[in-house]
Design a protein around this motif. Structure first.
Motif, PDB file in Angstrom:
ATOM      1  N   GLN A 137       4.701   3.215 -12.064  1.00  0.00           N
ATOM      2  CA  GLN A 137       5.405   2.979 -10.801  1.00  0.00           C
ATOM      3  C   GLN A 137       4.628   1.987  -9.938  1.00  0.00           C
ATOM      4  O   GLN A 137       5.201   1.064  -9.355  1.00  0.00           O
ATOM      5  CB  GLN A 137       5.542   4.325 -10.059  1.00  0.00           C
ATOM      6  CG  GLN A 137       6.433   4.294  -8.843  1.00  0.00           C
ATOM      7  CD  GLN A 137       7.908   4.360  -9.235  1.00  0.00           C
ATOM      8  OE1 GLN A 137       8.329   5.319  -9.869  1.00  0.00           O
ATOM      9  NE2 GLN A 137       8.651   3.329  -8.880  1.00  0.00           N
ATOM     10  N   SER A 138       3.298   2.167  -9.890  1.00  0.00           N
ATOM     11  CA  SER A 138       2.539   1.285  -9.007  1.00  0.00           C
ATOM     12  C   SER A 138       2.483  -0.137  -9.579  1.00  0.00           C
ATOM     13  O   SER A 138       2.539  -1.119  -8.846  1.00  0.00           O
ATOM     14  CB  SER A 138       1.157   1.868  -8.711  1.00  0.00           C
ATOM     15  OG  SER A 138       0.218   1.385  -9.587  1.00  0.00           O
ATOM     16  N   ARG A 139       2.468  -0.264 -10.917  1.00  0.00           N
ATOM     17  CA  ARG A 139       2.479  -1.601 -11.528  1.00  0.00           C
ATOM     18  C   ARG A 139       3.790  -2.327 -11.174  1.00  0.00           C
ATOM     19  O   ARG A 139       3.792  -3.508 -10.821  1.00  0.00           O
ATOM     20  CB  ARG A 139       2.356  -1.421 -13.056  1.00  0.00           C
ATOM     21  CG  ARG A 139       2.397  -2.694 -13.861  1.00  0.00           C
ATOM     22  CD  ARG A 139       1.005  -3.263 -14.102  1.00  0.00           C
ATOM     23  NE  ARG A 139       1.082  -4.584 -14.695  1.00  0.00           N
ATOM     24  CZ  ARG A 139       0.919  -4.835 -15.974  1.00  0.00           C
ATOM     25  NH1 ARG A 139       0.638  -3.860 -16.806  1.00  0.00           N
ATOM     26  NH2 ARG A 139       0.993  -6.072 -16.424  1.00  0.00           N
ATOM     27  N   VAL A 140       4.888  -1.591 -11.236  1.00  0.00           N
ATOM     28  CA  VAL A 140       6.198  -2.178 -10.925  1.00  0.00           C
ATOM     29  C   VAL A 140       6.254  -2.557  -9.441  1.00  0.00           C
ATOM     30  O   VAL A 140       6.743  -3.630  -9.067  1.00  0.00           O
ATOM     31  CB  VAL A 140       7.334  -1.181 -11.309  1.00  0.00           C
ATOM     32  CG1 VAL A 140       8.665  -1.591 -10.706  1.00  0.00           C
ATOM     33  CG2 VAL A 140       7.452  -1.093 -12.830  1.00  0.00           C
ATOM     34  N   ALA A 141       5.721  -1.674  -8.597  1.00  0.00           N
ATOM     35  CA  ALA A 141       5.738  -1.931  -7.144  1.00  0.00           C
ATOM     36  C   ALA A 141       4.922  -3.189  -6.810  1.00  0.00           C
ATOM     37  O   ALA A 141       5.364  -4.042  -6.030  1.00  0.00           O
ATOM     38  CB  ALA A 141       5.180  -0.720  -6.403  1.00  0.00           C
ATOM     39  N   VAL A 142       3.751  -3.319  -7.423  1.00  0.00           N
ATOM     40  CA  VAL A 142       2.885  -4.482  -7.149  1.00  0.00           C
ATOM     41  C   VAL A 142       3.595  -5.766  -7.589  1.00  0.00           C
ATOM     42  O   VAL A 142       3.610  -6.773  -6.866  1.00  0.00           O
ATOM     43  CB  VAL A 142       1.521  -4.313  -7.869  1.00  0.00           C
ATOM     44  CG1 VAL A 142       0.722  -5.600  -7.850  1.00  0.00           C
ATOM     45  CG2 VAL A 142       0.722  -3.173  -7.252  1.00  0.00           C
ATOM     46  N   LEU A 143       4.214  -5.707  -8.759  1.00  0.00           N
ATOM     47  CA  LEU A 143       4.901  -6.898  -9.273  1.00  0.00           C
ATOM     48  C   LEU A 143       6.078  -7.289  -8.368  1.00  0.00           C
ATOM     49  O   LEU A 143       6.267  -8.460  -8.034  1.00  0.00           O
ATOM     50  CB  LEU A 143       5.384  -6.637 -10.713  1.00  0.00           C
ATOM     51  CG  LEU A 143       6.121  -7.789 -11.391  1.00  0.00           C
ATOM     52  CD1 LEU A 143       5.272  -9.064 -11.427  1.00  0.00           C
ATOM     53  CD2 LEU A 143       6.528  -7.407 -12.818  1.00  0.00           C
ATOM     54  N   ALA A 144       6.862  -6.268  -7.958  1.00  0.00           N
ATOM     55  CA  ALA A 144       8.022  -6.549  -7.094  1.00  0.00           C
ATOM     56  C   ALA A 144       7.553  -7.202  -5.797  1.00  0.00           C
ATOM     57  O   ALA A 144       8.156  -8.169  -5.312  1.00  0.00           O
ATOM     58  CB  ALA A 144       8.779  -5.257  -6.819  1.00  0.00           C
ATOM     59  N   LYS A 145       6.457  -6.688  -5.259  1.00  0.00           N
ATOM     60  CA  LYS A 145       5.940  -7.233  -3.992  1.00  0.00           C
ATOM     61  C   LYS A 145       5.503  -8.693  -4.198  1.00  0.00           C
ATOM     62  O   LYS A 145       5.825  -9.575  -3.389  1.00  0.00           O
ATOM     63  CB  LYS A 145       4.757  -6.375  -3.527  1.00  0.00           C
ATOM     64  CG  LYS A 145       4.398  -6.632  -2.108  1.00  0.00           C
ATOM     65  CD  LYS A 145       3.533  -5.544  -1.530  1.00  0.00           C
ATOM     66  CE  LYS A 145       3.166  -5.958  -0.113  1.00  0.00           C
ATOM     67  NZ  LYS A 145       1.876  -5.475   0.286  1.00  0.00           N
ATOM     68  N   ALA A 146       4.798  -8.927  -5.318  1.00  0.00           N
ATOM     69  CA  ALA A 146       4.320 -10.285  -5.590  1.00  0.00           C
ATOM     70  C   ALA A 146       5.498 -11.261  -5.754  1.00  0.00           C
ATOM     71  O   ALA A 146       5.403 -12.430  -5.400  1.00  0.00           O
ATOM     72  CB  ALA A 146       3.469 -10.285  -6.856  1.00  0.00           C
ATOM     73  N   PRO A 149      12.455  -2.316  -7.950  1.00  0.00           N
ATOM     74  CA  PRO A 149      13.559  -1.761  -8.751  1.00  0.00           C
ATOM     75  C   PRO A 149      13.337  -0.275  -9.053  1.00  0.00           C
ATOM     76  O   PRO A 149      12.192   0.176  -9.158  1.00  0.00           O
ATOM     77  CB  PRO A 149      13.515  -2.579 -10.036  1.00  0.00           C
ATOM     78  CG  PRO A 149      12.165  -3.187 -10.091  1.00  0.00           C
ATOM     79  CD  PRO A 149      11.607  -3.234  -8.717  1.00  0.00           C
ATOM     80  N   ARG A 150      14.453   0.445  -9.165  1.00  0.00           N
ATOM     81  CA  ARG A 150      14.355   1.884  -9.446  1.00  0.00           C
ATOM     82  C   ARG A 150      13.954   2.072 -10.914  1.00  0.00           C
ATOM     83  O   ARG A 150      14.543   1.462 -11.818  1.00  0.00           O
ATOM     84  CB  ARG A 150      15.702   2.554  -9.200  1.00  0.00           C
ATOM     85  CG  ARG A 150      15.593   4.042  -8.977  1.00  0.00           C
ATOM     86  CD  ARG A 150      16.952   4.636  -8.730  1.00  0.00           C
ATOM     87  NE  ARG A 150      17.763   4.685  -9.948  1.00  0.00           N
ATOM     88  CZ  ARG A 150      17.622   5.588 -10.905  1.00  0.00           C
ATOM     89  NH1 ARG A 150      16.702   6.535 -10.785  1.00  0.00           N
ATOM     90  NH2 ARG A 150      18.385   5.564 -11.977  1.00  0.00           N
ATOM     91  N   LEU A 151      12.948   2.901 -11.102  1.00  0.00           N
ATOM     92  CA  LEU A 151      12.434   3.119 -12.458  1.00  0.00           C
ATOM     93  C   LEU A 151      12.999   4.426 -12.999  1.00  0.00           C
ATOM     94  O   LEU A 151      12.848   5.473 -12.374  1.00  0.00           O
ATOM     95  CB  LEU A 151      10.914   3.215 -12.350  1.00  0.00           C
ATOM     96  CG  LEU A 151      10.077   3.151 -13.603  1.00  0.00           C
ATOM     97  CD1 LEU A 151      10.206   1.802 -14.277  1.00  0.00           C
ATOM     98  CD2 LEU A 151       8.619   3.414 -13.242  1.00  0.00           C
ATOM     99  N   ALA A 152      13.664   4.376 -14.135  1.00  0.00           N
ATOM    100  CA  ALA A 152      14.180   5.614 -14.751  1.00  0.00           C
ATOM    101  C   ALA A 152      13.304   5.952 -15.956  1.00  0.00           C
ATOM    102  O   ALA A 152      13.068   5.100 -16.815  1.00  0.00           O
ATOM    103  CB  ALA A 152      15.616   5.409 -15.203  1.00  0.00           C
TER     104      ALA A 152
END
Ligand SMILES: C[S@@+](CC[C@H](N)C(=O)[O-])C[C@H]1O[C@@H](n2cnc3c(N)ncnc32)[C@H](O)[C@@H]1O
Length: 296
Positions: free
Chosen positions: A59-68, A74-77
């Motif tokens: 989740q945190s990897r996705v959050a960091v990428l989205a911010k960058a 995006p919602r992670l399922a």
């Protein structure tokens, strides 16, 4: 028997960022793939892994990428898929399928063949096409309907073409129903091999002329054109792209059965064919998939 615990991770992202998210998620998974959801729209990034993922890190990897990237996170399922006993699964094969008068079954099928049906023995092995999929099923239904009035010549030009034959299932259906030779092409050499095996299993060796190649540029396709019947269960985009070539290979009055498109993609595919003067004469939805029949 071995049971495989399998997890699935999925998220939907804009097309331009699909590779970056696939890479990020892929670092936490055993396999990752991306699929287009809509023409020029969003993409699904889907990953599978054996064993539970570390959801917090993911989740945190996705959050960091989205911010960058300056986009909403995006919602992670994340879901645990039911265990599959792959060994016994592969022996069970697929259940027999009925589509119109066609009865598709594997060599493991021990039951009776329903009276009046046209039996297609298909061992799909490593190629697509057992009839289970809505797109193949829709094509078989379309062929069954066309067979009530459409005549195909036993020899010479003006016959049938199966573009993207996979297991050869549609070529087998045409060859059996009309008792005619069929030209079958696939870009994947493995599909050509499997088609030949299935032709032999159905006593149709010699009637199915199969060859590897990319679409209408394949030599065998030009050699036998024009066609009265073309089946093409590929995907929305290649179908639309190939529409001008389809028109050039189809006889006046000939039919094409087009599939591999999701219901929401049908408008684009119909329009691409209309632009070539190919008229929509039937649409057969099966679940989320639609099969179209167009006529020149
Ligand atoms: C969805 S499968 C359909 C298989 C089978 N005809 C059926 O209806 O079940 C699509 C097949 O098209 C083949 N294919 C995709 N693009 C192609 C192309 N440009 N030329 C020839 N075959 C292609 C793929 O390799 C695959 O075997």
């Amino acid at each position: 028997m071995s049971q495989t615990p399998l997890w699935r991770i999925a998220l939907v992202v804009p097309e331009a960022h699909a590779p970056a998210f696939a890479e990020a998620v892929g670092d936490h998974a055993d396999a990752v793939s991306t699929f287009e959801l809509e023409e020029g729209g969003e993409w699904l990034v889907e990953a599978t892994l054996y064993g539970a993922p570390d959801e917090t890190r993911l989740q945190s990897r996705v959050a960091v990428l989205a911010k960058a990237l300056g986009i909403d996170e995006p919602r992670l399922a994340v879901e645990n898929l039911p265990p599959i006993d792959w060994v016994s699964h592969s022996y069970q094969g697929f259940p027999p399928i009925r589509a119109g008068r066609f009865f598709v079954h594997g060599s493991h099928h021990e039951g009776t063949i329903p009276a009046g049906s046209i039996s297609l023995l298909v061992d799909a092995a490593t190629a697509f096409g057992t009839g289970e999929h809505g797109s193949t099923n829709g094509c078989l239904q379309a062929l069954d309907r066309l067979s009530r009035h459409l005549k195909l010549p036993r020899r010479g030009r003006g016959g049938a073409l199966d573009m993207g034959c996979g297991s050869g299932i549609l070529a087998l259906a045409v060859a059996k129903r009309w008792r005619v030779p069929v030209t079958a092409v696939d870009i994947d050499p493995e599909a050509v091999r499997v088609t030949r095996v299935n032709a032999a299993l159905n006593g149709l060796t010699g009637r199915i002329r199969s060859q590897g190649g990319d679409g209408y540029n394949t030599r065998i396709v030009s050699r036998h054109k024009p066609y009265t019947l073309v089946t093409a269960n590929i995907l929305a985009r290649p179908l639309s792209r190939m529409a001008p070539q389809l028109r050039r290979h189809l006889k006046k009055g000939g039919y094409a059965v087009l599939a591999g498109l999701l219901n929401r993609q049908e408008r684009h595919v119909i329009q691409a064919h209309r632009n070539q003067g190919l008229r929509l004469v039937a649409r057969i939805p099966v679940g989320e998939w639609t099969t179209l029949v167009v006529r020149r």
